[in-house]
Write a protein that holds these residues in place. Sequence first.
Motif, PDB file in Angstrom:
ATOM      1  N   TRP A 149       0.850  -1.179   0.000  1.00  0.00           N
ATOM      2  CA  TRP A 149       0.000   0.000   0.000  1.00  0.00           C
ATOM      3  C   TRP A 149       0.893   1.238   0.000  1.00  0.00           C
ATOM      4  CZ3 TRP A 149      -5.473   0.070   0.292  1.00  0.00           C
ATOM      5  CH2 TRP A 149      -6.080  -1.178   0.492  1.00  0.00           C
ATOM      6  N   VAL A 150       0.460   2.272  -0.697  1.00  0.00           N
ATOM      7  CA  VAL A 150       1.225   3.522  -0.735  1.00  0.00           C
ATOM      8  C   VAL A 150       0.271   4.706  -0.583  1.00  0.00           C
ATOM      9  CG1 VAL A 150       3.163   2.680  -2.123  1.00  0.00           C
ATOM     10  CG2 VAL A 150       1.093   3.512  -3.260  1.00  0.00           C
ATOM     11  N   PRO A 151       0.735   5.818  -0.008  1.00  0.00           N
ATOM     12  CA  PRO A 151      -0.091   7.023   0.057  1.00  0.00           C
ATOM     13  C   PRO A 151      -0.041   7.778  -1.267  1.00  0.00           C
ATOM     14  CG  PRO A 151       1.972   7.387   1.192  1.00  0.00           C
ATOM     15  CD  PRO A 151       1.988   5.951   0.745  1.00  0.00           C
ATOM     16  N   VAL A 152      -1.207   8.158  -1.764  1.00  0.00           N
ATOM     17  CA  VAL A 152      -1.308   8.895  -3.019  1.00  0.00           C
ATOM     18  C   VAL A 152      -1.993  10.230  -2.737  1.00  0.00           C
ATOM     19  CG1 VAL A 152      -2.261   8.921  -5.350  1.00  0.00           C
ATOM     20  CG2 VAL A 152      -1.403   6.787  -4.384  1.00  0.00           C
ATOM     21  N   LEU A 153      -1.360  11.320  -3.166  1.00  0.00           N
ATOM     22  CA  LEU A 153      -1.906  12.662  -2.969  1.00  0.00           C
ATOM     23  C   LEU A 153      -2.683  13.095  -4.198  1.00  0.00           C
ATOM     24  CD1 LEU A 153      -2.074  15.400  -1.425  1.00  0.00           C
ATOM     25  CD2 LEU A 153       0.040  16.045  -2.605  1.00  0.00           C
ATOM     26  N   PHE A 154      -3.944  13.493  -3.990  1.00  0.00           N
ATOM     27  CA  PHE A 154      -4.760  14.074  -5.052  1.00  0.00           C
ATOM     28  C   PHE A 154      -4.820  15.584  -4.821  1.00  0.00           C
ATOM     29  CE2 PHE A 154      -6.808   9.768  -4.614  1.00  0.00           C
ATOM     30  CZ  PHE A 154      -6.235   9.250  -5.774  1.00  0.00           C
ATOM     31  N   GLN A 155      -4.137  16.336  -5.679  1.00  0.00           N
ATOM     32  CA  GLN A 155      -4.083  17.782  -5.523  1.00  0.00           C
ATOM     33  C   GLN A 155      -5.425  18.407  -5.899  1.00  0.00           C
ATOM     34  OE1 GLN A 155      -1.098  19.198  -4.479  1.00  0.00           O
ATOM     35  NE2 GLN A 155      -2.214  21.093  -4.157  1.00  0.00           N
ATOM     36  N   VAL A 156      -5.853  19.416  -5.125  1.00  0.00           N
ATOM     37  CA  VAL A 156      -7.109  20.111  -5.402  1.00  0.00           C
ATOM     38  C   VAL A 156      -6.826  21.303  -6.300  1.00  0.00           C
ATOM     39  CG1 VAL A 156      -9.082  21.310  -4.387  1.00  0.00           C
ATOM     40  CG2 VAL A 156      -8.057  19.377  -3.194  1.00  0.00           C
ATOM     41  N   SER A 157      -7.608  21.470  -7.348  1.00  0.00           N
ATOM     42  CA  SER A 157      -7.402  22.548  -8.315  1.00  0.00           C
ATOM     43  C   SER A 157      -7.509  23.912  -7.654  1.00  0.00           C
ATOM     44  CB  SER A 157      -8.429  22.459  -9.441  1.00  0.00           C
ATOM     45  OG  SER A 157      -8.334  21.218 -10.099  1.00  0.00           O
ATOM     46  N   TYR A 158      -6.585  24.820  -8.019  1.00  0.00           N
ATOM     47  CA  TYR A 158      -6.555  26.206  -7.548  1.00  0.00           C
ATOM     48  C   TYR A 158      -6.395  26.316  -6.039  1.00  0.00           C
ATOM     49  CZ  TYR A 158      -8.037  27.218 -12.270  1.00  0.00           C
ATOM     50  OH  TYR A 158      -8.096  27.291 -13.637  1.00  0.00           O
ATOM     51  N   GLN A 159      -5.878  25.279  -5.393  1.00  0.00           N
ATOM     52  CA  GLN A 159      -5.624  25.314  -3.962  1.00  0.00           C
ATOM     53  C   GLN A 159      -4.316  24.597  -3.677  1.00  0.00           C
ATOM     54  OE1 GLN A 159      -8.838  24.142  -1.368  1.00  0.00           O
ATOM     55  NE2 GLN A 159     -10.381  24.651  -2.884  1.00  0.00           N
ATOM     56  N   ILE A 160      -3.723  24.946  -2.527  1.00  0.00           N
ATOM     57  CA  ILE A 160      -2.516  24.243  -2.098  1.00  0.00           C
ATOM     58  C   ILE A 160      -2.875  22.902  -1.480  1.00  0.00           C
ATOM     59  CG2 ILE A 160      -0.535  24.377  -0.534  1.00  0.00           C
ATOM     60  CD1 ILE A 160      -0.564  27.356  -0.794  1.00  0.00           C
ATOM     61  N   GLU A 181       5.227  19.151 -14.097  1.00  0.00           N
ATOM     62  CA  GLU A 181       4.244  19.279 -15.163  1.00  0.00           C
ATOM     63  C   GLU A 181       2.872  18.771 -14.714  1.00  0.00           C
ATOM     64  OE1 GLU A 181       5.961  17.142 -18.368  1.00  0.00           O
ATOM     65  OE2 GLU A 181       7.170  18.833 -19.075  1.00  0.00           O
ATOM     66  N   ALA A 182       2.870  17.626 -14.029  1.00  0.00           N
ATOM     67  CA  ALA A 182       1.603  17.069 -13.558  1.00  0.00           C
ATOM     68  C   ALA A 182       0.961  17.982 -12.515  1.00  0.00           C
ATOM     69  CB  ALA A 182       1.826  15.680 -12.973  1.00  0.00           C
ATOM     70  N   LEU A 183       1.774  18.565 -11.622  1.00  0.00           N
ATOM     71  CA  LEU A 183       1.228  19.458 -10.597  1.00  0.00           C
ATOM     72  C   LEU A 183       0.608  20.691 -11.237  1.00  0.00           C
ATOM     73  CD1 LEU A 183       0.895  20.038  -7.582  1.00  0.00           C
ATOM     74  CD2 LEU A 183       3.121  21.177  -7.631  1.00  0.00           C
ATOM     75  N   LYS A 184       1.254  21.237 -12.258  1.00  0.00           N
ATOM     76  CA  LYS A 184       0.701  22.404 -12.951  1.00  0.00           C
ATOM     77  C   LYS A 184      -0.629  22.061 -13.605  1.00  0.00           C
ATOM     78  CE  LYS A 184       2.943  23.822 -16.583  1.00  0.00           C
ATOM     79  NZ  LYS A 184       3.968  24.503 -17.428  1.00  0.00           N
ATOM     80  N   PHE A 185      -0.714  20.880 -14.179  1.00  0.00           N
ATOM     81  CA  PHE A 185      -1.953  20.427 -14.808  1.00  0.00           C
ATOM     82  C   PHE A 185      -3.074  20.310 -13.779  1.00  0.00           C
ATOM     83  CE2 PHE A 185      -4.840  17.000 -15.995  1.00  0.00           C
ATOM     84  CZ  PHE A 185      -5.197  17.339 -17.298  1.00  0.00           C
ATOM     85  N   MET A 186      -2.756  19.746 -12.600  1.00  0.00           N
ATOM     86  CA  MET A 186      -3.780  19.513 -11.583  1.00  0.00           C
ATOM     87  C   MET A 186      -4.201  20.800 -10.890  1.00  0.00           C
ATOM     88  SD  MET A 186      -2.132  16.041 -10.011  1.00  0.00           S
ATOM     89  CE  MET A 186      -3.345  15.853  -8.713  1.00  0.00           C
ATOM     90  N   VAL A 187      -3.227  21.650 -10.528  1.00  0.00           N
ATOM     91  CA  VAL A 187      -3.543  22.877  -9.802  1.00  0.00           C
ATOM     92  C   VAL A 187      -4.392  23.823 -10.643  1.00  0.00           C
ATOM     93  CG1 VAL A 187      -2.515  24.965  -8.813  1.00  0.00           C
ATOM     94  CG2 VAL A 187      -1.564  22.736  -8.264  1.00  0.00           C
ATOM     95  N   THR A 188      -4.165  23.822 -11.955  1.00  0.00           N
ATOM     96  CA  THR A 188      -4.931  24.712 -12.830  1.00  0.00           C
ATOM     97  C   THR A 188      -6.126  24.015 -13.473  1.00  0.00           C
ATOM     98  OG1 THR A 188      -3.543  24.173 -14.749  1.00  0.00           O
ATOM     99  CG2 THR A 188      -2.856  26.028 -13.378  1.00  0.00           C
ATOM    100  N   ALA A 189      -6.478  22.824 -12.966  1.00  0.00           N
ATOM    101  CA  ALA A 189      -7.627  22.069 -13.487  1.00  0.00           C
ATOM    102  C   ALA A 189      -7.502  21.775 -14.981  1.00  0.00           C
ATOM    103  CB  ALA A 189      -8.931  22.816 -13.212  1.00  0.00           C
ATOM    104  N   GLY A 190      -6.259  21.594 -15.443  1.00  0.00           N
ATOM    105  CA  GLY A 190      -6.048  21.235 -16.832  1.00  0.00           C
ATOM    106  C   GLY A 190      -5.950  22.407 -17.787  1.00  0.00           C
ATOM    107  N   ILE A 191      -6.105  23.646 -17.278  1.00  0.00           N
ATOM    108  CA  ILE A 191      -6.027  24.817 -18.155  1.00  0.00           C
ATOM    109  C   ILE A 191      -4.603  25.010 -18.655  1.00  0.00           C
ATOM    110  CG2 ILE A 191      -6.267  27.327 -18.244  1.00  0.00           C
ATOM    111  CD1 ILE A 191      -8.582  27.066 -16.293  1.00  0.00           C
ATOM    112  N   ALA A 192      -3.633  24.898 -17.737  1.00  0.00           N
ATOM    113  CA  ALA A 192      -2.225  24.967 -18.132  1.00  0.00           C
ATOM    114  C   ALA A 192      -1.759  23.555 -18.411  1.00  0.00           C
ATOM    115  CB  ALA A 192      -1.391  25.606 -17.016  1.00  0.00           C
TER     116      ALA A 192
END
Length: 209
Positions: A149-160, A181-192
């Motif tokens: 088992w591993v911990p997986v972080l799901f980043q919330v868009s436009y939030q830390i 690159e993946a963090l930018k995609f998630m934080v901006t909800a796919g806009i960037a």
Amino acid sequence: MKRTLWRGILTITPLVISVWLFWSIAITLDNLGQTVLSLVGVHNPWGGTGFLLILIAVLVVGLALSVRPFQWFFRRLEEQVMRFPLIKTVYGAVKDMASLISQGEGKSKARQTVLVRQANDNYVVGFITSETLPRPLADALPGDEGEDWVPVLFQVSYQIAGMTVLVRRSDLIEVDWSFDEALKFMVTAGIARGVEPGKLGQRLGSTTP
């Protein structure tokens, strides 16, 4: 005309805000350093002296913390600071975020970008944040003792903030996609979009039964 104006504003605004932010930080540090210099009798130094002093101080602290006695002293200082609930909450959150950002790319598979399949055949992008779990969690999870088992972080868009979920490694789809690159995609909800067109689609298509 209006569209051209908006294009110019949207293009230059990120640059202006970034320069203003870093300039403000530099001015603040310079003022802090000059305040320290004034306390030891040095008044009206040339511009940038305070910033240089703070930079040198940070380098000295970094070097000192590579020595065991200073590491021990800093840990004891942290323990004393953590006794205050409000400071503990703020300091702990900032330190955890800094640890996540500064985590080395070469450390095992930490910060590996993955896809997690949902019950309705949708996929969520996440990051493996650690290779091991604390013993209380590992003992409480179902399955064989050696199940991974591993911990997986799901980043919330436009939030830390984000949500941490414990997932079986066998249920994860690893993606050849950098953390930044993946963090930018998630934080901006796919806009960037920090991924080549079709890259995720090709990865999902290769895993479809």
